[in-house]
Design a protein around this motif. Structure first.
Motif, PDB file in Angstrom:
ATOM      1  N   MET A 194       2.323   6.364 -15.943  1.00  0.00           N
ATOM      2  CA  MET A 194       1.901   5.731 -16.891  1.00  0.00           C
ATOM      3  C   MET A 194       1.079   4.393 -16.342  1.00  0.00           C
ATOM      4  N   HIS A 195       1.250   4.071 -15.339  1.00  0.00           N
ATOM      5  CA  HIS A 195       0.325   2.544 -14.868  1.00  0.00           C
ATOM      6  C   HIS A 195      -0.826   3.091 -14.462  1.00  0.00           C
ATOM      7  N   LYS A 196      -1.214   4.433 -14.138  1.00  0.00           N
ATOM      8  CA  LYS A 196      -2.328   4.949 -13.826  1.00  0.00           C
ATOM      9  C   LYS A 196      -3.248   5.353 -15.145  1.00  0.00           C
ATOM     10  N   LYS A 197      -2.662   5.121 -16.148  1.00  0.00           N
ATOM     11  CA  LYS A 197      -3.427   5.556 -17.352  1.00  0.00           C
ATOM     12  C   LYS A 197      -3.967   4.227 -18.159  1.00  0.00           C
ATOM     13  N   LEU A 198      -5.034   4.374 -18.882  1.00  0.00           N
ATOM     14  CA  LEU A 198      -5.899   3.253 -19.289  1.00  0.00           C
ATOM     15  C   LEU A 198      -5.140   2.889 -20.695  1.00  0.00           C
ATOM     16  N   HIS A 199      -4.695   1.542 -20.918  1.00  0.00           N
ATOM     17  CA  HIS A 199      -4.205   1.094 -22.040  1.00  0.00           C
ATOM     18  C   HIS A 199      -5.245  -0.033 -22.770  1.00  0.00           C
ATOM     19  N   ILE A 200      -5.171   0.089 -23.963  1.00  0.00           N
ATOM     20  CA  ILE A 200      -5.997  -0.687 -24.870  1.00  0.00           C
ATOM     21  C   ILE A 200      -5.012  -1.481 -25.868  1.00  0.00           C
ATOM     22  N   LEU A 201      -5.505  -2.983 -25.920  1.00  0.00           N
ATOM     23  CA  LEU A 201      -4.399  -3.531 -26.766  1.00  0.00           C
ATOM     24  C   LEU A 201      -4.690  -3.466 -28.121  1.00  0.00           C
ATOM     25  N   GLY A 236      16.690   7.351 -11.011  1.00  0.00           N
ATOM     26  CA  GLY A 236      16.925   8.000 -12.168  1.00  0.00           C
ATOM     27  C   GLY A 236      15.909   8.186 -13.220  1.00  0.00           C
ATOM     28  N   GLU A 237      16.229   8.525 -14.289  1.00  0.00           N
ATOM     29  CA  GLU A 237      15.361   8.843 -15.481  1.00  0.00           C
ATOM     30  C   GLU A 237      15.318   7.528 -16.076  1.00  0.00           C
ATOM     31  N   GLY A 238      14.611   7.501 -17.220  1.00  0.00           N
ATOM     32  CA  GLY A 238      14.170   6.379 -17.812  1.00  0.00           C
ATOM     33  C   GLY A 238      12.848   5.633 -17.527  1.00  0.00           C
ATOM     34  N   THR A 239      12.515   4.658 -18.486  1.00  0.00           N
ATOM     35  CA  THR A 239      11.564   3.771 -18.297  1.00  0.00           C
ATOM     36  C   THR A 239      11.676   2.333 -17.756  1.00  0.00           C
ATOM     37  N   ARG A 240      10.811   1.526 -17.850  1.00  0.00           N
ATOM     38  CA  ARG A 240      10.889   0.205 -17.814  1.00  0.00           C
ATOM     39  C   ARG A 240       9.568  -0.447 -17.967  1.00  0.00           C
ATOM     40  N   ARG A 241       9.662  -1.727 -18.121  1.00  0.00           N
ATOM     41  CA  ARG A 241       8.456  -2.481 -18.752  1.00  0.00           C
ATOM     42  C   ARG A 241       7.766  -3.427 -17.349  1.00  0.00           C
ATOM     43  N   VAL A 242       6.577  -3.103 -17.149  1.00  0.00           N
ATOM     44  CA  VAL A 242       5.897  -3.605 -16.182  1.00  0.00           C
ATOM     45  C   VAL A 242       4.439  -4.193 -16.557  1.00  0.00           C
ATOM     46  N   PRO A 243       4.118  -5.325 -15.992  1.00  0.00           N
ATOM     47  CA  PRO A 243       2.723  -5.826 -16.253  1.00  0.00           C
ATOM     48  C   PRO A 243       1.542  -4.873 -15.644  1.00  0.00           C
ATOM     49  N   THR A 244       0.504  -4.750 -16.283  1.00  0.00           N
ATOM     50  CA  THR A 244      -0.636  -4.064 -15.678  1.00  0.00           C
ATOM     51  C   THR A 244      -1.909  -4.518 -16.561  1.00  0.00           C
ATOM     52  N   LEU A 291       0.680  -1.024  -0.028  1.00  0.00           N
ATOM     53  CA  LEU A 291       0.005   0.027   0.069  1.00  0.00           C
ATOM     54  C   LEU A 291       0.743   1.401  -0.064  1.00  0.00           C
ATOM     55  N   GLU A 292       2.011   1.023   0.588  1.00  0.00           N
ATOM     56  CA  GLU A 292       2.920   2.274   0.597  1.00  0.00           C
ATOM     57  C   GLU A 292       3.536   2.431  -1.082  1.00  0.00           C
ATOM     58  N   LYS A 293       3.849   1.433  -1.735  1.00  0.00           N
ATOM     59  CA  LYS A 293       4.453   1.375  -2.933  1.00  0.00           C
ATOM     60  C   LYS A 293       3.806   2.353  -4.133  1.00  0.00           C
ATOM     61  N   GLU A 294       4.405   3.368  -4.767  1.00  0.00           N
ATOM     62  CA  GLU A 294       3.855   3.937  -5.790  1.00  0.00           C
ATOM     63  C   GLU A 294       4.239   3.377  -7.277  1.00  0.00           C
ATOM     64  N   ASP A 295       5.114   2.498  -7.157  1.00  0.00           N
ATOM     65  CA  ASP A 295       5.606   2.207  -8.396  1.00  0.00           C
ATOM     66  C   ASP A 295       5.329   0.529  -8.200  1.00  0.00           C
ATOM     67  N   PRO A 296       4.738   0.044  -9.650  1.00  0.00           N
ATOM     68  CA  PRO A 296       4.215  -1.362  -9.620  1.00  0.00           C
ATOM     69  C   PRO A 296       5.497  -2.159  -9.818  1.00  0.00           C
ATOM     70  N   GLU A 297       5.488  -3.384  -9.489  1.00  0.00           N
ATOM     71  CA  GLU A 297       6.415  -4.375  -9.542  1.00  0.00           C
ATOM     72  C   GLU A 297       5.960  -5.614 -10.441  1.00  0.00           C
ATOM     73  N   ASP A 298       4.658  -5.971 -10.090  1.00  0.00           N
ATOM     74  CA  ASP A 298       4.077  -7.057 -10.622  1.00  0.00           C
ATOM     75  C   ASP A 298       2.703  -6.851 -10.843  1.00  0.00           C
ATOM     76  N   ASP A 314       7.329   4.399 -15.827  1.00  0.00           N
ATOM     77  CA  ASP A 314       8.199   5.485 -15.438  1.00  0.00           C
ATOM     78  C   ASP A 314       9.035   4.794 -14.343  1.00  0.00           C
ATOM     79  N   ALA A 315      10.502   5.015 -14.568  1.00  0.00           N
ATOM     80  CA  ALA A 315      11.208   4.508 -13.581  1.00  0.00           C
ATOM     81  C   ALA A 315      10.680   4.733 -12.082  1.00  0.00           C
ATOM     82  N   PRO A 316      11.067   3.868 -11.170  1.00  0.00           N
ATOM     83  CA  PRO A 316      10.632   3.812  -9.952  1.00  0.00           C
ATOM     84  C   PRO A 316      11.344   5.300  -9.084  1.00  0.00           C
TER      85      PRO A 316
END
Length: 454
Positions: free
Chosen positions: A407-414, A226-234, A164-171, A220-222
């Motif tokens: 980005m993980h709070k925005k809605l994505h369409i396949l 630092g700057e940059g992006t990473r790939r996470v499942p959502t 519940l504290e984490k702002e950045d998703p891991e899985d 977004d990077a946690p």
């Protein structure tokens, strides 16, 4: 034999004693703790009942609804992972279901208004951090059940609190409690629409869940990495659910416009904030605080706002009922600001609103008008006989107290196999991306409001 309760949104919610994840009975025990029962006395929509008389539902019912909804999302995860892998992890699923149930434990009285009062005093501790503290509290009722009770395990309390504290998703499991399609918003959208009686804000829940998929997005990077992006499942949605996805975002937008940012509701929030800040000022100085505030010595508000008083124990003693039940006492305060504001809130004699949108939608003209009003009423703004609200803005991703730019709070369409943020596919969503700002002033004296209009 399981347990069951009836809910106006979800119908019958059942807690099975034979559920495969062995989480339902633990959840039922957690509901019976003092910390969770306190949520009966925290309104889901704060002071919205001043505008919508039916909006008296609590964070207690909402939290149970979130748990129920989270179970549906966990089934989606299990379904999707069985198709594409990796293997479904029951322990992670159990932890996130418990996090969904407990996610609102840390809300204070009047929720986001109380956070704003604390922030004005230099205390930037959001309800998520209070929730984690309550879960971790060794003297409380939550941690022993999670770490030692039947169905619990050592370290589970820490795992739930950290989620519940984490702002950045891991899985993908984290998406159940923090994503564009998390269990929280899937419950409150339907619950708040029902309880306020508004005709706007409907969503096609069953079709949306049926078309939920799991895919990796660039995020977004946690923080601190630092700057940059990473790939996470959502969670993403199949393209055939595009109309329902657009309606889902429109439902959030219209609820913000018509309910959460309603001018009368915002006015009451500012008046409550003014009242609580005045009490906090006296509590911090201690001498004469009871007479000045009208509150008895040892009142939960005076204890919490006193120097060093912001402990978990003192925080849990605060709720909407404590404050609303103390308004009569505050009406006898020696501090005239407290007495007058308490009487006004008790009797619903609200400050009078001036919405700068009355002068047209041009932002430049509104700012020019605001500068003139600030100059004319400078003294009354300083005394808070005039209150200003210029931080309210709403867009398609708007969320009170949220971090919707992530980005993980925005809605994505396949789009085929590729997840694409919905504004790139929907002209409707693209057109609504720009945030609309509300600038309002609330006048204690109606003649001042009328003068400001001229």
């Amino acid at each position: 034999m399981g347990k069951r309760l009836r809910d106006p949104v979800h119908g019958l919610i059942v807690f099975e004693d034979t559920d495969p994840l062995k989480v339902d009975m633990l959840a039922w025990q957690l509901i019976d703790t003092q910390e969770f029962q306190r949520l009966r006395r925290i309104r889901q929509l704060g002071v919205s009942e001043f505008t919508f008389p039916g909006a008296v539902h609590s964070r207690f019912s909402h939290s149970i609804g979130v748990f129920h909804t989270a179970r549906s999302l966990v089934k989606v995860i299990e379904r999707e992972l069985s198709r594409h892998g990796p293997a479904f992890e029951p322990e992670k699923a159990r932890a996130v279901l418990l996090a969904a149930l407990l996610h609102d434990l840390g809300h204070g009285p009047f929720s986001h208004t109380f956070e704003g009062v604390q922030e004005a005093r230099g205390v930037r501790k959001r309800h998520e951090q209070w929730t984690a503290d309550i879960i971790r509290n060794p003297a409380g009722g939550i941690r022993p059940l999670l770490d030692e009770g039947e169905g619990g395990r050592p370290g589970l309390a820490e795992e739930v609190a950290s989620l519940l504290e984490k702002e950045d998703p891991e899985d993908i499991y984290h998406a159940v409690v923090s994503s564009s399609f998390d269990a929280d918003r899937l419950d409150y959208l339907r619950r708040d629409k029902l309880m306020t009686g508004t005709g706007a804000g409907g969503i096609d829940f069953d079709w949306l869940v049926e078309n939920l998929r799991v895919a990796d997005i660039e995020s977004d990077a946690p923080d601190g990495a630092g700057e940059g992006t990473r790939r996470v499942p959502t969670f993403c949605l199949h393209k055939k659910a595009m109309p329902a996805a657009e309606q889902f975002l429109l439902a959030r937008l219209t609820l913000h416009q018509q309910v959460y940012f309603h001018k009368a509701t915002r006015c009451v929030e500012h008046m409550v904030s003014k009242l609580l800040r005045a009490i906090a000022d006296h509590a911090g100085k201690k001498a004469g605080a009871p007479k000045l505030t009208g509150l008895l010595s040892g009142h939960p508000l005076l204890r919490f706002f006193a120097k060093g008083g912001d402990t978990v124990e003192n925080y849990l003693a605060l709720d909407d009922a404590v404050i609303l039940g103390s308004l009569d006492a505050m009406c006898s305060a020696e501090d005239g600001i407290i007495a007058d504001t308490a009487k006004r809130i008790r009797d619903r004699r609200l400050y009078k609103t001036l919405d700068l949108a009355e002068f047209g939608e041009d932002q430049g003209m509104q700012r020019s008008k605001l500068r003139r009003i600030k100059s004319t009423f400078a003294d009354k703004l300083k005394r808070e006989d005039v209150l200003i609200d210029e931080k309210a803005s709403v867009g398609i991703y708007a969320e009170i107290g949220g971090d919707e730019e992530r980005m993980h709070k925005k809605l994505h369409i396949l789009d085929g196999e590729n997840p694409v943020e919905i504004s790139q596919l929907s002209r409707l969503v693209e057109a609504l991306e720009t945030k609309m700002q509300f600038i309002r002033l609330y006048f204690r004296d109606v003649t001042d409001r009328d003068a400001a209009r001229k």
